[in-house]
Motif scaffolding. Structure first.
Motif, PDB file in Angstrom:
ATOM      1  N   PRO A  48      13.058  -2.107   4.967  1.00  0.00           N
ATOM      2  CA  PRO A  48      13.012  -3.537   4.638  1.00  0.00           C
ATOM      3  C   PRO A  48      12.858  -3.828   3.150  1.00  0.00           C
ATOM      4  N   THR A  49      12.226  -2.937   2.420  1.00  0.00           N
ATOM      5  CA  THR A  49      12.031  -3.152   0.986  1.00  0.00           C
ATOM      6  C   THR A  49      13.240  -2.720   0.159  1.00  0.00           C
ATOM      7  N   MET A  50      14.241  -2.096   0.808  1.00  0.00           N
ATOM      8  CA  MET A  50      15.441  -1.627   0.109  1.00  0.00           C
ATOM      9  C   MET A  50      16.671  -1.976   0.939  1.00  0.00           C
ATOM     10  N   PRO A  51      17.089  -3.236   0.936  1.00  0.00           N
ATOM     11  CA  PRO A  51      18.226  -3.643   1.772  1.00  0.00           C
ATOM     12  C   PRO A  51      19.452  -2.768   1.524  1.00  0.00           C
ATOM     13  N   GLY A  52      20.061  -2.338   2.613  1.00  0.00           N
ATOM     14  CA  GLY A  52      21.239  -1.486   2.515  1.00  0.00           C
ATOM     15  C   GLY A  52      20.937  -0.002   2.589  1.00  0.00           C
ATOM     16  N   LEU A  57       6.706   0.518  -9.617  1.00  0.00           N
ATOM     17  CA  LEU A  57       8.043   0.396  -9.042  1.00  0.00           C
ATOM     18  C   LEU A  57       8.319   1.381  -7.908  1.00  0.00           C
ATOM     19  N   TYR A  58       7.325   2.177  -7.523  1.00  0.00           N
ATOM     20  CA  TYR A  58       7.525   3.145  -6.444  1.00  0.00           C
ATOM     21  C   TYR A  58       7.233   2.567  -5.060  1.00  0.00           C
ATOM     22  N   GLY A  59       6.775   1.329  -4.990  1.00  0.00           N
ATOM     23  CA  GLY A  59       6.403   0.744  -3.707  1.00  0.00           C
ATOM     24  C   GLY A  59       7.479   0.870  -2.641  1.00  0.00           C
ATOM     25  N   PRO A  60       8.724   0.486  -2.935  1.00  0.00           N
ATOM     26  CA  PRO A  60       9.767   0.610  -1.907  1.00  0.00           C
ATOM     27  C   PRO A  60       9.995   2.037  -1.444  1.00  0.00           C
ATOM     28  N   ARG A  97       7.739   4.356  -1.173  1.00  0.00           N
ATOM     29  CA  ARG A  97       6.644   4.754  -0.277  1.00  0.00           C
ATOM     30  C   ARG A  97       6.849   4.185   1.120  1.00  0.00           C
ATOM     31  N   VAL A  98       7.448   2.991   1.200  1.00  0.00           N
ATOM     32  CA  VAL A  98       7.816   2.458   2.515  1.00  0.00           C
ATOM     33  C   VAL A  98       8.923   3.315   3.119  1.00  0.00           C
ATOM     34  N   ALA A  99       9.914   3.656   2.306  1.00  0.00           N
ATOM     35  CA  ALA A  99      11.043   4.443   2.792  1.00  0.00           C
ATOM     36  C   ALA A  99      10.605   5.812   3.286  1.00  0.00           C
ATOM     37  N   SER A 100       9.688   6.438   2.571  1.00  0.00           N
ATOM     38  CA  SER A 100       9.284   7.805   2.893  1.00  0.00           C
ATOM     39  C   SER A 100       8.096   7.872   3.842  1.00  0.00           C
ATOM     40  N   GLU A 101       7.601   6.711   4.273  1.00  0.00           N
ATOM     41  CA  GLU A 101       6.415   6.649   5.128  1.00  0.00           C
ATOM     42  C   GLU A 101       5.268   7.441   4.531  1.00  0.00           C
ATOM     43  N   CYS A 102       5.090   7.280   3.234  1.00  0.00           N
ATOM     44  CA  CYS A 102       4.031   7.980   2.519  1.00  0.00           C
ATOM     45  C   CYS A 102       2.846   7.029   2.349  1.00  0.00           C
ATOM     46  N   THR A 103       1.853   7.184   3.196  1.00  0.00           N
ATOM     47  CA  THR A 103       0.660   6.346   3.125  1.00  0.00           C
ATOM     48  C   THR A 103      -0.349   7.034   2.215  1.00  0.00           C
ATOM     49  N   LEU A 104      -0.467   6.528   1.001  1.00  0.00           N
ATOM     50  CA  LEU A 104      -1.273   7.187  -0.020  1.00  0.00           C
ATOM     51  C   LEU A 104      -2.738   6.780   0.077  1.00  0.00           C
ATOM     52  N   GLN A 105      -3.612   7.762   0.093  1.00  0.00           N
ATOM     53  CA  GLN A 105      -5.048   7.517   0.028  1.00  0.00           C
ATOM     54  C   GLN A 105      -5.483   7.624  -1.435  1.00  0.00           C
ATOM     55  N   GLY A 106      -5.733   6.485  -2.072  1.00  0.00           N
ATOM     56  CA  GLY A 106      -6.096   6.491  -3.486  1.00  0.00           C
ATOM     57  C   GLY A 106      -4.883   6.209  -4.351  1.00  0.00           C
ATOM     58  N   ASN A 107      -4.778   6.908  -5.468  1.00  0.00           N
ATOM     59  CA  ASN A 107      -3.646   6.712  -6.378  1.00  0.00           C
ATOM     60  C   ASN A 107      -3.323   8.035  -7.065  1.00  0.00           C
ATOM     61  N   GLY A 163      13.183   3.005  -6.453  1.00  0.00           N
ATOM     62  CA  GLY A 163      13.272   1.999  -5.408  1.00  0.00           C
ATOM     63  C   GLY A 163      12.975   0.591  -5.881  1.00  0.00           C
ATOM     64  N   GLY A 164      11.988   0.430  -6.751  1.00  0.00           N
ATOM     65  CA  GLY A 164      11.663  -0.898  -7.251  1.00  0.00           C
ATOM     66  C   GLY A 164      12.775  -1.477  -8.102  1.00  0.00           C
ATOM     67  N   GLU A 165      13.435  -0.632  -8.881  1.00  0.00           N
ATOM     68  CA  GLU A 165      14.573  -1.089  -9.685  1.00  0.00           C
ATOM     69  C   GLU A 165      15.721  -1.515  -8.773  1.00  0.00           C
ATOM     70  N   TYR A 166      15.969  -0.720  -7.746  1.00  0.00           N
ATOM     71  CA  TYR A 166      16.992  -1.059  -6.755  1.00  0.00           C
ATOM     72  C   TYR A 166      16.661  -2.392  -6.088  1.00  0.00           C
ATOM     73  N   ALA A 167      15.404  -2.524  -5.647  1.00  0.00           N
ATOM     74  CA  ALA A 167      15.007  -3.723  -4.906  1.00  0.00           C
ATOM     75  C   ALA A 167      15.115  -4.979  -5.764  1.00  0.00           C
TER      76      ALA A 167
END
Length: 327
Positions: free
Chosen positions: A50-54, A202-205, A207-217, A275-279
Motif C-alpha cells: 500500500p505504501t508503494m503503489p504498483g 525514507l525507508y518507511g515504505p 519496511r512495510v514491503a519487507s514486513e520488517c517490524t523494527l524494535q528500536g532504531n 521506497g520513500g523516494e518512489y512513494a
C-alpha cells in the motif's frame, strides 16, 4: 545593445529534438538500472504494497516468470529481497542452503542465466527483532554479526549470486565477506557495498514491503543524515577493504555525498532510489501534481550527473518500458 550581441547563442543547440539529442550530456539506459524484487515464501498470489503503489510482494513460485519478463524488457540486473516466514533471533535462514535466499538465487539464475542477480546480504527481513544483526543486550553486536554475514555470503555465492550487496553497515563487513569468499574459492564474486547508507526517514515504505517490524532504531549503525564527511569515510574504508562497487542510499537527498564520492574514487558508484523516494513521486503523480514519467527520468538523470554509474530503482521496469517505447 551591441551590434555583435549575442555572440554566443546557447539556444542554437536547443532548437530541435535532433539537436538536443545530439548534444545530450547524460543518458539513462537499461544498462544502468537494477530492479529490486520482493519475494515472499508460502503465499499463492501477489500482495500489493500500500505504501508503494504498483509494487507487490510476489510469491516465490512467480519469481522465474518475473525475471523472464524483466529480461524481455531489456533489464539486465535485479536485486532480491526475501520476505521470510522463518525468522529467528539471528536470521539463520539466510545461510541455510535450502533457505529462501538460496532458493531465490537458484530460481532467478535458472530462469535467465545472463541476468545479473544481486542478493541483499543482511538480516533485517529474517530476524524476529528486525535489526540487521545479532542482538546483545538490545544492541547489535558488530563482530558476531560479521561471522553470520560471511556464512550468508558464502551460501549466496554457492547458490549463483553474481554480485553480493551487504547492506548492514557493520564495521569491517566488506573485509570479512571478501576473506570468507576467497577462503571458499569465490575469488571472482564482486561486492557492492552499501557504503554510505543513512538512517533515513525514507525507508518507511520498504519496511512495510519487507514486513520488517523494527524494535528500536538503527541509529547506532546507519549514518547520521547530517554527516556528509562521515559518509565519505565509510565509503573509502569499504573501498580499502576490497569493495568492487560503492553505493549511496538514499539517492535524492544525498546527491552531494554521491558527487563528492565520485571525486574521490574510481570504483563504479550506485545510487539507491529508495521506497520513500518512489512513494513521493508515485503519490504526487496519482494526485495529478506531477507528471510521473518526466519526474522519474529527471531524478534518474540527477543521479547520473552526480556521478552514479548504476541506479537501483523501483521504477526500473517502468523506465525500461518507456525506453522501449511501450509506455
Amino acid at each position: 545593445m551591441s551590434a555583435i550581441f549575442p555572440v554566443t547563442r546557447m539556444r542554437r543547440l536547443r532548437r530541435s529534438v535532433a539537436l538536443r539529442d545530439l548534444v545530450r550530456e547524460t543518458t539513462v539506459s537499461t544498462n544502468d538500472l537494477i530492479q529490486p524484487i520482493f519475494v515472499e515464501e508460502e503465499i499463492d498470489s501477489p500482495i500489493p504494497i500500500p505504501t508503494m503503489p504498483g509494487i507487490s510482494r510476489i510469491p516465490e513460485q512467480h519469481l522465474a516468470a518475473e525475471i523472464e519478463a524483466l529480461a524481455r524488457l531489456g533489464l539486465k540486473s535485479v536485486m532480491l529481497f526475501g520476505i521470510s516466514h522463518h525468522k529467528d533471533h539471528c536470521g539463520s535462514d539466510t545461510w541455510n542452503p535450502d533457505g529462501l535466499v538460496a532458493r531465490m538465487l537458484r530460481t532467478a539464475k535458472h530462469a535467465v542465466p545472463d541476468m545479473v542477480v544481486i542478493p541483499d546480504i543482511c538480516f533485517c527481513e529474517y530476524t524476529d527483532h528486525g535489526h540487521c544483526g545479532v542482538l546483545d543486550q538490545g544492541h547489535v553486536a558488530n563482530d558476531a554479526t560479521l561471522a553470520n554475514l560471511v556464512k550468508q555470503a558464502v551460501v549466496a555465492a554457492e547458490s549463483g549470486a553474481d554480485i553480493l550487496a551487504p547492506s548492514g553497515m557493520m564495521d569491517g563487513q566488506v573485509q570479512a565477506i571478501r576473506a570468507g569468499l576467497d577462503k571458499a574459492g569465490f575469488l571472482e564474486i564482486p561486492i557492492m557495498a552499501y557504503a554510505s547508507k543513512f538512517e533515513s526517514a525514507l525507508y518507511g515504505p520498504f519496511r512495510v514491503a519487507s514486513e520488517c517490524t523494527l524494535q528500536g532504531n538503527r541509529k547506532t549503525y546507519q549514518l547520521d543524515p547530517m554527516n556528509g564527511r562521515a559518509a565519505l569515510r565509510e565509503a573509502l574504508l569499504d573501498e580499502a577493504e576490497g569493495a568492487d562497487f560503492l553505493m549511496v542510499k538514499p539517492g535524492t537527498l544525498y546527491l552531494d555525498v554521491l558527487h563528492q564520492l565520485r571525486q574521490r574514487t574510481l570504483l563504479p558508484l550506485a545510487a539507491y532510489q529508495v521506497g520513500g523516494e518512489y512513494a513521493m513521486i508515485k503519490f504526487a503523480a496519482l494526485s495529478g501534481a506531477l507528471d510521473e514519467r518526466s519526474t522519474v527520468l529527471e531524478t534518474l538523470g540527477a543521479f547520473k550527473r552526480a556521478g552514479a554509474d548504476l541506479i537501483v530503482s523501483y521504477f526500473a521496469r517502468d523506465v525500461a518500458r518507456c525506453l522501449d517505447g511501450r509506455a
